[in-house]
Design an enzyme around this catalytic site. Sequence first.
Site, PDB file in Angstrom:
ATOM      1  N   LYS A   1       9.701   0.150   4.962  1.00 13.65           N
ATOM      2  CA  LYS A   1       8.474   0.430   5.169  1.00 13.65           C
ATOM      3  C   LYS A   1       7.788  -0.351   6.561  1.00 13.65           C
ATOM      4  O   LYS A   1       6.845   0.415   7.157  1.00 13.65           O
ATOM      5  CB  LYS A   1       7.510   0.438   4.016  1.00 13.65           C
ATOM      6  CG  LYS A   1       6.404   0.571   3.879  1.00 13.65           C
ATOM      7  CD  LYS A   1       5.635   1.955   3.968  1.00 13.65           C
ATOM      8  CE  LYS A   1       4.379   2.107   4.259  1.00 13.65           C
ATOM      9  NZ  LYS A   1       3.467   3.311   4.010  1.00 13.65           N
TER      10      LYS A   1
ATOM     11  N   LYS B   1      -3.496  -4.738   6.234  1.00 19.53           N
ATOM     12  CA  LYS B   1      -2.772  -5.485   5.421  1.00 19.53           C
ATOM     13  C   LYS B   1      -0.922  -5.247   5.593  1.00 19.53           C
ATOM     14  O   LYS B   1      -0.226  -6.259   5.367  1.00 19.53           O
ATOM     15  CB  LYS B   1      -2.839  -5.069   3.740  1.00 19.53           C
ATOM     16  CG  LYS B   1      -1.937  -5.385   2.834  1.00 19.53           C
ATOM     17  CD  LYS B   1      -1.108  -4.402   2.027  1.00 19.53           C
ATOM     18  CE  LYS B   1      -1.388  -2.874   1.632  1.00 19.53           C
ATOM     19  NZ  LYS B   1      -0.580  -2.314   1.319  1.00 19.53           N
TER      20      LYS B   1
ATOM     21  N   THR C   1       3.007  -0.684  -1.061  1.00 14.71           N
ATOM     22  CA  THR C   1       3.450  -1.584   0.249  1.00 14.71           C
ATOM     23  C   THR C   1       2.856  -2.872  -0.016  1.00 14.71           C
ATOM     24  O   THR C   1       1.928  -3.046   0.130  1.00 14.71           O
ATOM     25  CB  THR C   1       2.932  -0.597   1.519  1.00 14.71           C
ATOM     26  OG1 THR C   1       3.195   0.641   1.491  1.00 14.71           O
ATOM     27  CG2 THR C   1       3.365  -1.230   2.688  1.00 14.71           C
TER      28      THR C   1
HETATM   29  P1  NAP Z   1      -6.373   3.197  -3.270  1.00 11.03           P
HETATM   30  O1  NAP Z   1      -6.984   4.750  -3.276  1.00 11.03           O
HETATM   31  O2  NAP Z   1      -7.384   2.182  -2.783  1.00 11.03           O
HETATM   32  O3  NAP Z   1      -5.999   2.913  -4.862  1.00 11.03           O
HETATM   33  C1  NAP Z   1      -5.591   1.726  -5.164  1.00 11.03           C
HETATM   34  C2  NAP Z   1      -5.282   1.625  -6.713  1.00 11.03           C
HETATM   35  O4  NAP Z   1      -4.785   0.533  -6.912  1.00 11.03           O
HETATM   36  C3  NAP Z   1      -6.549   2.019  -7.671  1.00 11.03           C
HETATM   37  O5  NAP Z   1      -6.217   2.879  -8.682  1.00 11.03           O
HETATM   38  C4  NAP Z   1      -6.913   0.555  -8.039  1.00 11.03           C
HETATM   39  O6  NAP Z   1      -7.736   0.628  -9.013  1.00 11.03           O
HETATM   40  C5  NAP Z   1      -5.570  -0.080  -7.927  1.00 11.03           C
HETATM   41  N1  NAP Z   1      -5.658  -1.604  -8.276  1.00 11.03           N
HETATM   42  C6  NAP Z   1      -5.930  -2.371  -6.867  1.00 11.03           C
HETATM   43  N2  NAP Z   1      -5.894  -3.456  -7.249  1.00 11.03           N
HETATM   44  C7  NAP Z   1      -5.712  -3.602  -8.468  1.00 11.03           C
HETATM   45  C8  NAP Z   1      -5.477  -4.996  -9.401  1.00 11.03           C
HETATM   46  N3  NAP Z   1      -5.679  -6.132  -8.904  1.00 11.03           N
HETATM   47  N4  NAP Z   1      -5.185  -4.630 -10.607  1.00 11.03           N
HETATM   48  C9  NAP Z   1      -5.060  -3.317 -11.297  1.00 11.03           C
HETATM   49  N5  NAP Z   1      -5.540  -2.289 -10.518  1.00 11.03           N
HETATM   50  C10 NAP Z   1      -5.431  -2.475  -9.235  1.00 11.03           C
HETATM   51  O7  NAP Z   1      -5.072   2.884  -2.324  1.00 11.03           O
HETATM   52  P2  NAP Z   1      -3.774   3.980  -2.160  1.00 11.03           P
HETATM   53  O8  NAP Z   1      -4.319   4.498  -0.709  1.00 11.03           O
HETATM   54  O9  NAP Z   1      -3.407   4.746  -3.217  1.00 11.03           O
HETATM   55  O10 NAP Z   1      -2.733   3.164  -1.802  1.00 11.03           O
HETATM   56  C11 NAP Z   1      -2.013   2.329  -2.652  1.00 11.03           C
HETATM   57  C12 NAP Z   1      -0.748   1.787  -2.068  1.00 11.03           C
HETATM   58  O11 NAP Z   1       0.170   2.695  -1.300  1.00 11.03           O
HETATM   59  C13 NAP Z   1      -0.926   0.507  -1.121  1.00 11.03           C
HETATM   60  O12 NAP Z   1      -0.100  -0.423  -1.250  1.00 11.03           O
HETATM   61  C14 NAP Z   1      -1.125   1.186   0.133  1.00 11.03           C
HETATM   62  O13 NAP Z   1      -0.834   0.607   1.200  1.00 11.03           O
HETATM   63  C15 NAP Z   1       0.112   2.359  -0.122  1.00 11.03           C
HETATM   64  N6  NAP Z   1       0.078   3.362   0.792  1.00 11.03           N
HETATM   65  C16 NAP Z   1      -1.017   4.232   1.055  1.00 11.03           C
HETATM   66  C17 NAP Z   1      -1.147   5.303   1.784  1.00 11.03           C
HETATM   67  C18 NAP Z   1      -2.145   6.206   2.189  1.00 11.03           C
HETATM   68  O14 NAP Z   1      -2.357   7.173   2.948  1.00 11.03           O
HETATM   69  N7  NAP Z   1      -3.285   6.101   1.444  1.00 11.03           N
HETATM   70  C19 NAP Z   1       0.262   5.804   2.433  1.00 11.03           C
HETATM   71  C20 NAP Z   1       1.198   5.146   2.228  1.00 11.03           C
HETATM   72  C21 NAP Z   1       1.382   4.003   1.573  1.00 11.03           C
HETATM   73  P3  NAP Z   1      -9.307   0.906  -9.255  1.00 11.03           P
HETATM   74  O15 NAP Z   1      -9.411   2.467  -9.155  1.00 11.03           O
HETATM   75  O16 NAP Z   1      -9.899   0.311 -10.297  1.00 11.03           O
HETATM   76  O17 NAP Z   1      -9.826   0.218  -7.924  1.00 11.03           O
END
Ligand code: NAP
Length: 289
Positions: free
Chosen positions: A172, A240, A97
């Site tokens: 979204k 965010k 997102t």
């Molecule tokens: P998360 O668990 O915090 O995981 C983030 C991932 O991105 C990790 O693999 C992290 O690597 C990687 N990452 C972050 N910054 C990076 C960078 N600069 N370079 C390379 N890798 C990077 O987040 P998530 O919950 O999966 O969410 C991911 C996306 O989906 C976000 O945009 C979020 O808003 C969206 N989303 C989330 C949900 C939810 O319920 N969680 C629902 C809908 C949408 P590391 O492992 O090394 O930290």
Amino acid sequence: MAKIVFLGLGVMGYPMAGHLAGAGHDVTVYNRTTKKAEKWVAEHGGSYAKNPADAAAEADFVFSCVGDDPDVLAVALNEKGAIAAMKPGSIYVDNSTVSADVASQIYAAGKLRSVGVLDAPVSGGQAGAENGTLTVMVGGDQAVFDTALPVMECYGARVVRMGNAGKGQQAKMCNQICIAGLVQGLSEALNFAVAADLDTDALLEAISGGAAQSWQMVNRGHTMVNNEFDFGFAVDWMRKDLRICLEEATRHDAPLPVTKIVAGYYDELSQMGHGRNDTSSLIRRLRGS
Ligand code: NAP
């Protein structure tokens, strides 16, 4: 079966990549922290790469699910980013997102190299990712969408093309605008119910079948009453998302008065140390703890 690369094995990406592998695709993963990539390969097979560019050169599809605008730009467009390494005719799908502006930047960079680009943010949370039942809102060219659709359906139960590049992200934003006001309303109702000494189980059973019913009420009502927030969609991710909504709304001169107030409440929660709590923790503000 396609050659697929998945960048970002977080709460969402890890199971989404798992569904692609489970469908029989040849999946290579990349994660900034290599340990998670090693764990994923041990669980699902396939292989992992040291950086996005190394992984992307042979891929038919590259998916990313990372964090905010700079994170997607890092994995897609940086020196070791995927787009510059991808072959013409291949497709990049970003499930993060992020802003519509970043979606358009990646689309334009892909166009220069004949790489199709889709912005494809998801809704449905951790459970939706694990069960492969996400809603996917997609922006980009129709032909590219048609090619990628069967692959996105490995993790998405509802995959809808919203229009050209950036329209998936705008859709979204609408999703998050709806949730912000709704969760505050639900918090107020449940806080009031407890203060008035109502039976909250009976209340939720009654009103979750009526006009006030919502996904948040059905899936979060009881945990909100029980003060359980250590799961789900993090407050800091919501901050965010609402920042992105407010910036985009300003560009379109579309007022978001309630969203703006709730965004401030989420800032307060984060300052209280609850940034990793689920978004339903808005009720904590009303309880003062
Ligand atoms: P998360 O668990 O915090 O995981 C983030 C991932 O991105 C990790 O693999 C992290 O690597 C990687 N990452 C972050 N910054 C990076 C960078 N600069 N370079 C390379 N890798 C990077 O987040 P998530 O919950 O999966 O969410 C991911 C996306 O989906 C976000 O945009 C979020 O808003 C969206 N989303 C989330 C949900 C939810 O319920 N969680 C629902 C809908 C949408 P590391 O492992 O090394 O930290």
